[in-house]
Design an enzyme around this catalytic site. Structure first.
Site, PDB file in Angstrom:
ATOM      1  N   HIS A  61      -7.457  -5.558   0.359  1.00 44.62           N
ATOM      2  CA  HIS A  61      -6.288  -4.762   0.731  1.00 44.62           C
ATOM      3  C   HIS A  61      -5.532  -5.304   1.946  1.00 44.62           C
ATOM      4  O   HIS A  61      -4.428  -4.869   2.227  1.00 44.62           O
ATOM      5  CB  HIS A  61      -6.729  -3.323   1.022  1.00 44.62           C
ATOM      6  N   SER A  88       0.829  -1.202   0.000  1.00 46.51           N
ATOM      7  CA  SER A  88       0.000   0.000   0.000  1.00 46.51           C
ATOM      8  C   SER A  88       0.870   1.260   0.000  1.00 46.51           C
ATOM      9  O   SER A  88       1.635   1.461  -0.934  1.00 46.51           O
ATOM     10  CB  SER A  88      -0.961  -0.045   1.194  1.00 46.51           C
ATOM     11  N   ASP A 110     -10.279  -5.214  -3.614  1.00 45.53           N
ATOM     12  CA  ASP A 110      -9.698  -4.212  -2.709  1.00 45.53           C
ATOM     13  C   ASP A 110     -10.522  -2.926  -2.808  1.00 45.53           C
ATOM     14  O   ASP A 110     -10.573  -2.290  -3.866  1.00 45.53           O
ATOM     15  CB  ASP A 110      -8.254  -3.989  -3.173  1.00 45.53           C
TER      16      ASP A 110
END
Lengths: 276, 276
Positions: free
Chosen positions: A273, A155, A236
């Site tokens: 995610h 991320s 995600d």
């Protein structure tokens, strides 16, 4: 910069996971934490040096998330690679506004050197990760070959890995990979907020820390070869919300003439995610 | 007992890690959490049922520790096994004294059915794990073969796994394994405190929840075959402090005539009590 102070060590996969701290000059004299997985050959003595993989964590994380949940150490032991886990921001800088949101300030350093007050003194994560940590590690007698390094992240940490790889001279890092990285921060809410908050010149400076912009500027294989692998999940929510934009990086790669061996972007069906 | 309510689902190793809760009759009507890793074949439809491995966590833990840090899911996916993660105690029972120490009460249910007040109403983790959870899972349409189950755990959860395995009819669980389990709780401080606190008859009742006592009572291979594997680290401070006592279980196995194929106890050099 002080030398590393070992806080703990746990045997893991025939190696050791060690927790360190040191006084960070880059972060304005604050104490910085750092976890390091050392494979068995680095511990065996005889001075055999092992390669290093840096793992950069995402928003709200610390040096512990990847070390505890990443599940990297069995593979790192198999290949005799050390894994280095920096924190995601300075801690306790005392800058006004640093603790008001999960996506800016503490836990959200974005792997840049801030130029805007009140963040410039402490928020220097680029220097911390690219210069200070390799320096303190190379002086610690840990049998690490810091000149043989690659970088990865998740991320915001995937953004950090991509931009540090592309923003450093070719060969500084052998390769880069990332899980669900922020690929085009100047075009997404997280990145705009961070760059406008940390940089005196906002998004103009931010473009130097934007993987899509950097890959465009790299000029294609005739100017610079790259080795990039990205996994991003179609389930995600941050991907769906346009925070990650791997499609923009894919377009930039194609426009610059990189093929899918040099820039491999895989969309994984249904994955979200989270690290789990 | 209510049916399972799904709180979340994350794709993982081609399967899913799901978080559930339900109203637990065993725990006196409190809400109980439960995590389940479902491998891909359980999700594929067609009613193919997969085996179940229960993972019982240790003191201070919840249903999340093993699911997030255990690193089990790649292997569970390879072998197409579901992994079920119960919590370690009732939550919010309101029993006097349940939140005064890390090793008793909340987070420290010890996988027994309490008979002493004020714990008897809610602290019924034996029934919760051995009857209620298999029952709620078998009714949930998850393609789990709860009759084809094994059990494992860490520390207090290793004690739970060993005692549930040995305290259930032969064949209820195919095998048991444990990391750093409490092997002789009636002879160690953690176990004495728990059993004296939860049982009206203290250690007398506790002996029915003591792996060393249960293995002695099992009567050797002519009476009952067993399949027990234990890994415990020599760098574990709780081992050094006499909380785990794997040597007592080893003696009981030898006295009862079990060989090291039926009761395999491995001391791992330098490993400590942590999961990492």
């Amino acid at each position: 910069m002080s030398s590393l102070e070992q806080k703990s060590s746990n045997k893991c996969c025939d190696g050791e996971l060690r927790k360190y701290s040191f006084t960070s000059s880059a972060l304005g004299g604050l104490s910085a934490n750092l976890n390091v997985f050392l494979p068995s050959s680095a511990l065996a003595g005889g001075g055999k040096k092992v390669p290093v993989l840096y793992y950069l964590a995402g928003l709200t994380c610390t040096e512990d998330n990847g070390a505890q949940k990443g599940g990297f150490h069995a593979a790192a032991a198999e290949h005799q690679i050390a894994v280095v886990y920096p924190d995601t921001s300075p801690r306790g800088a005392g800058a006004a506004g640093e603790d008001e949101a999960y996506d800016f300030g503490t836990g959200a350093g974005f792997y840049i050197d801030a130029t805007k007050e009140p963040f410039a003194k402490h928020y220097q994560m680029w220097t911390h990760v690219t210069k200070e940590i390799p320096d303190v590690l190379s002086k610690a007698g840990l049998n690490l070959d810091t000149s043989n390094a690659s970088i990865t992240g998740h991320s915001m940490g995937g953004h950090g890995a991509l931009t540090i790889y592309l923003g450093s001279p070719a060969g500084t890092y052998k390769s880069v990979s990332a899980f669900a990285p922020i690929c085009h921060p100047t075009a997404c809410p997280w990145g705009k907020k961070a760059f406008q908050g940390y940089f005196a010149n906002g998004l103009t400076d931010g473009s130097k820390h934007d993987a899509t912009e950097l890959l465009t500027a790299a000029g294609g294989p005739s100017a610079r070869n790259v080795d990039i692998l990205i996994d991003s999940g179609t389930g995600d929510n941050f991907y769906k919300d346009g925070q990650l934009l791997p499609e923009d990086l894919a377009k930039a790669a194609m426009s610059a003439g990189y093929d899918d061996k040099q820039v491999q972007i895989r969309l994984q069906d249904g994955y979200d995610h989270s690290c789990e």
